[in-house]
Write a protein that holds these residues in place. Sequence first.
Motif, PDB file in Angstrom:
ATOM      1  N   MET A 115       0.832  -1.211   0.000  1.00 43.59           N
ATOM      2  CA  MET A 115       0.000   0.000   0.000  1.00 43.59           C
ATOM      3  C   MET A 115       0.866   1.261   0.000  1.00 43.59           C
ATOM      4  SD  MET A 115      -3.379  -0.921   2.244  1.00 43.59           S
ATOM      5  CE  MET A 115      -2.536  -1.583   3.660  1.00 43.59           C
ATOM      6  N   LEU A 116       1.941   1.254   0.776  1.00 42.28           N
ATOM      7  CA  LEU A 116       2.865   2.392   0.788  1.00 42.28           C
ATOM      8  C   LEU A 116       3.532   2.546  -0.576  1.00 42.28           C
ATOM      9  CD1 LEU A 116       4.307   4.658   2.339  1.00 42.28           C
ATOM     10  CD2 LEU A 116       5.998   2.946   3.057  1.00 42.28           C
ATOM     11  N   ALA A 117       3.929   1.423  -1.176  1.00 46.98           N
ATOM     12  CA  ALA A 117       4.553   1.470  -2.505  1.00 46.98           C
ATOM     13  C   ALA A 117       3.585   2.039  -3.535  1.00 46.98           C
ATOM     14  CB  ALA A 117       5.012   0.073  -2.924  1.00 46.98           C
ATOM     15  N   ALA A 118       2.327   1.636  -3.463  1.00 43.23           N
ATOM     16  CA  ALA A 118       1.319   2.140  -4.411  1.00 43.23           C
ATOM     17  C   ALA A 118       1.121   3.643  -4.237  1.00 43.23           C
ATOM     18  CB  ALA A 118      -0.004   1.398  -4.213  1.00 43.23           C
ATOM     19  N   GLN A 119       1.040   4.089  -2.994  1.00 44.51           N
ATOM     20  CA  GLN A 119       0.871   5.528  -2.727  1.00 44.51           C
ATOM     21  C   GLN A 119       2.091   6.314  -3.198  1.00 44.51           C
ATOM     22  OE1 GLN A 119       0.165   5.407   1.469  1.00 44.51           O
ATOM     23  NE2 GLN A 119      -1.981   4.823   1.246  1.00 44.51           N
ATOM     24  N   ALA A 120       3.275   5.825  -2.855  1.00 40.54           N
ATOM     25  CA  ALA A 120       4.508   6.512  -3.263  1.00 40.54           C
ATOM     26  C   ALA A 120       4.636   6.538  -4.776  1.00 40.54           C
ATOM     27  CB  ALA A 120       5.722   5.819  -2.638  1.00 40.54           C
ATOM     28  N   TYR A 121       4.243   5.449  -5.428  1.00 34.96           N
ATOM     29  CA  TYR A 121       4.337   5.383  -6.886  1.00 34.96           C
ATOM     30  C   TYR A 121       3.466   6.457  -7.532  1.00 34.96           C
ATOM     31  CZ  TYR A 121       4.054   3.743 -11.661  1.00 34.96           C
ATOM     32  OH  TYR A 121       4.093   3.686 -13.037  1.00 34.96           O
ATOM     33  N   ILE A 122       2.208   6.544  -7.111  1.00 31.49           N
ATOM     34  CA  ILE A 122       1.296   7.493  -7.739  1.00 31.49           C
ATOM     35  C   ILE A 122       1.718   8.931  -7.462  1.00 31.49           C
ATOM     36  CG2 ILE A 122      -1.087   8.349  -7.750  1.00 31.49           C
ATOM     37  CD1 ILE A 122      -0.428   5.692  -9.336  1.00 31.49           C
ATOM     38  N   VAL A 123       2.038   9.245  -6.235  1.00 28.98           N
ATOM     39  CA  VAL A 123       2.447  10.618  -5.908  1.00 28.98           C
ATOM     40  C   VAL A 123       3.712  10.987  -6.678  1.00 28.98           C
ATOM     41  CG1 VAL A 123       3.312  12.129  -4.074  1.00 28.98           C
ATOM     42  CG2 VAL A 123       1.316  10.677  -3.655  1.00 28.98           C
ATOM     43  N   SER A 124       4.683  10.080  -6.694  1.00 30.86           N
ATOM     44  CA  SER A 124       5.943  10.386  -7.385  1.00 30.86           C
ATOM     45  C   SER A 124       5.750  10.509  -8.889  1.00 30.86           C
ATOM     46  CB  SER A 124       7.018   9.351  -7.053  1.00 30.86           C
ATOM     47  OG  SER A 124       6.662   8.070  -7.536  1.00 30.86           O
ATOM     48  N   ARG A 125       4.835   9.716  -9.465  1.00 30.02           N
ATOM     49  CA  ARG A 125       4.599   9.813 -10.907  1.00 30.02           C
ATOM     50  C   ARG A 125       3.869  11.097 -11.282  1.00 30.02           C
ATOM     51  NH1 ARG A 125       8.099   7.645 -13.794  1.00 30.02           N
ATOM     52  NH2 ARG A 125       6.683   8.092 -15.495  1.00 30.02           N
ATOM     53  N   VAL A 126       2.978  11.562 -10.417  1.00 31.86           N
ATOM     54  CA  VAL A 126       2.323  12.853 -10.667  1.00 31.86           C
ATOM     55  C   VAL A 126       3.378  13.958 -10.619  1.00 31.86           C
ATOM     56  CG1 VAL A 126       0.722  14.556  -9.720  1.00 31.86           C
ATOM     57  CG2 VAL A 126       0.023  12.166  -9.909  1.00 31.86           C
ATOM     58  N   VAL A 127       4.217  13.940  -9.586  1.00 27.09           N
ATOM     59  CA  VAL A 127       5.278  14.952  -9.457  1.00 27.09           C
ATOM     60  C   VAL A 127       6.229  14.855 -10.645  1.00 27.09           C
ATOM     61  CG1 VAL A 127       7.270  15.686  -8.075  1.00 27.09           C
ATOM     62  CG2 VAL A 127       5.103  15.096  -6.952  1.00 27.09           C
ATOM     63  N   PHE A 128       6.624  13.638 -11.011  1.00 28.46           N
ATOM     64  CA  PHE A 128       7.520  13.427 -12.147  1.00 28.46           C
ATOM     65  C   PHE A 128       6.941  14.035 -13.420  1.00 28.46           C
ATOM     66  CE2 PHE A 128       8.578  11.052 -15.961  1.00 28.46           C
ATOM     67  CZ  PHE A 128       9.955  11.044 -15.932  1.00 28.46           C
ATOM     68  N   THR A 129       5.684  13.717 -13.692  1.00 27.42           N
ATOM     69  CA  THR A 129       5.038  14.188 -14.923  1.00 27.42           C
ATOM     70  C   THR A 129       4.981  15.710 -14.971  1.00 27.42           C
ATOM     71  OG1 THR A 129       3.754  12.158 -15.119  1.00 27.42           O
ATOM     72  CG2 THR A 129       2.903  14.094 -16.282  1.00 27.42           C
ATOM     73  N   SER A 155      14.023  14.277 -11.348  1.00 28.04           N
ATOM     74  CA  SER A 155      14.909  13.142 -11.078  1.00 28.04           C
ATOM     75  C   SER A 155      14.652  12.485  -9.724  1.00 28.04           C
ATOM     76  CB  SER A 155      16.371  13.571 -11.219  1.00 28.04           C
ATOM     77  OG  SER A 155      16.617  13.928 -12.570  1.00 28.04           O
ATOM     78  N   PRO A 156      14.507  13.253  -8.633  1.00 30.90           N
ATOM     79  CA  PRO A 156      14.158  12.593  -7.363  1.00 30.90           C
ATOM     80  C   PRO A 156      12.795  11.901  -7.407  1.00 30.90           C
ATOM     81  CG  PRO A 156      15.007  14.794  -6.941  1.00 30.90           C
ATOM     82  CD  PRO A 156      14.820  14.666  -8.426  1.00 30.90           C
ATOM     83  N   ALA A 157      11.833  12.492  -8.099  1.00 35.37           N
ATOM     84  CA  ALA A 157      10.516  11.854  -8.224  1.00 35.37           C
ATOM     85  C   ALA A 157      10.646  10.536  -8.977  1.00 35.37           C
ATOM     86  CB  ALA A 157       9.537  12.791  -8.928  1.00 35.37           C
ATOM     87  N   TRP A 158      11.477  10.506 -10.007  1.00 38.69           N
ATOM     88  CA  TRP A 158      11.725   9.272 -10.744  1.00 38.69           C
ATOM     89  C   TRP A 158      12.332   8.228  -9.817  1.00 38.69           C
ATOM     90  CZ3 TRP A 158      16.214   6.554 -11.636  1.00 38.69           C
ATOM     91  CH2 TRP A 158      16.129   5.507 -12.558  1.00 38.69           C
ATOM     92  N   ALA A 159      13.300   8.631  -9.005  1.00 42.73           N
ATOM     93  CA  ALA A 159      13.964   7.693  -8.085  1.00 42.73           C
ATOM     94  C   ALA A 159      12.969   7.112  -7.080  1.00 42.73           C
ATOM     95  CB  ALA A 159      15.114   8.393  -7.360  1.00 42.73           C
ATOM     96  N   VAL A 160      12.069   7.940  -6.567  1.00 40.70           N
ATOM     97  CA  VAL A 160      11.041   7.444  -5.639  1.00 40.70           C
ATOM     98  C   VAL A 160      10.139   6.438  -6.345  1.00 40.70           C
ATOM     99  CG1 VAL A 160       9.015   8.100  -4.265  1.00 40.70           C
ATOM    100  CG2 VAL A 160      11.114   9.466  -4.131  1.00 40.70           C
ATOM    101  N   SER A 161       9.777   6.722  -7.590  1.00 39.13           N
ATOM    102  CA  SER A 161       8.903   5.785  -8.316  1.00 39.13           C
ATOM    103  C   SER A 161       9.616   4.453  -8.556  1.00 39.13           C
ATOM    104  CB  SER A 161       8.403   6.390  -9.630  1.00 39.13           C
ATOM    105  OG  SER A 161       9.420   6.458 -10.609  1.00 39.13           O
TER     106      SER A 161
END
Length: 133
Positions: A83-97, A109-115
């Motif tokens: 669940m944490l991975a799913a949340q981190a993935y979505i938030v980081s991908r929004v920030v990345f985009t 770049s940090p958002a990509w690393a988090v994803s």
Amino acid sequence: MFEQFAILAAGVLTLAAVIVQHLHTVTTRGPGFALTNRTEALDRTGFSGRATRTVQNSVESSVMFVPPALIVLLSGQSTGLSMLAAQAYIVSRVVFTLAYWAGIARLRSPAWAVSIAAILAMNWTALTAVLDL
């Protein structure tokens, strides 16, 4: 199960990236360009290039995230980590985009690393579910 939302959100983010890239192309090249066979390459610089690369990266990222998330979801093996991975993935991908579109590499770049970390965590959870660890 946040994993279910994350799977849907990964598709929606990729679709949003495709729509933004297409609208930018139509705006800069004209609507007629969308109806050609596109033998003339798209511009790879500026926003046009960033929008195109955002689409490509979104597809690549989704391919790495969705299968293990589906395994976790379908096996009923949702955990705090997944669940944490799913949340981190979505938030980081929004920030990345958004950062990619805006040309803010120090945020992108940090958002990509988090994803990527979230993808690894989801893969770990799926692996433990498959191997029944």
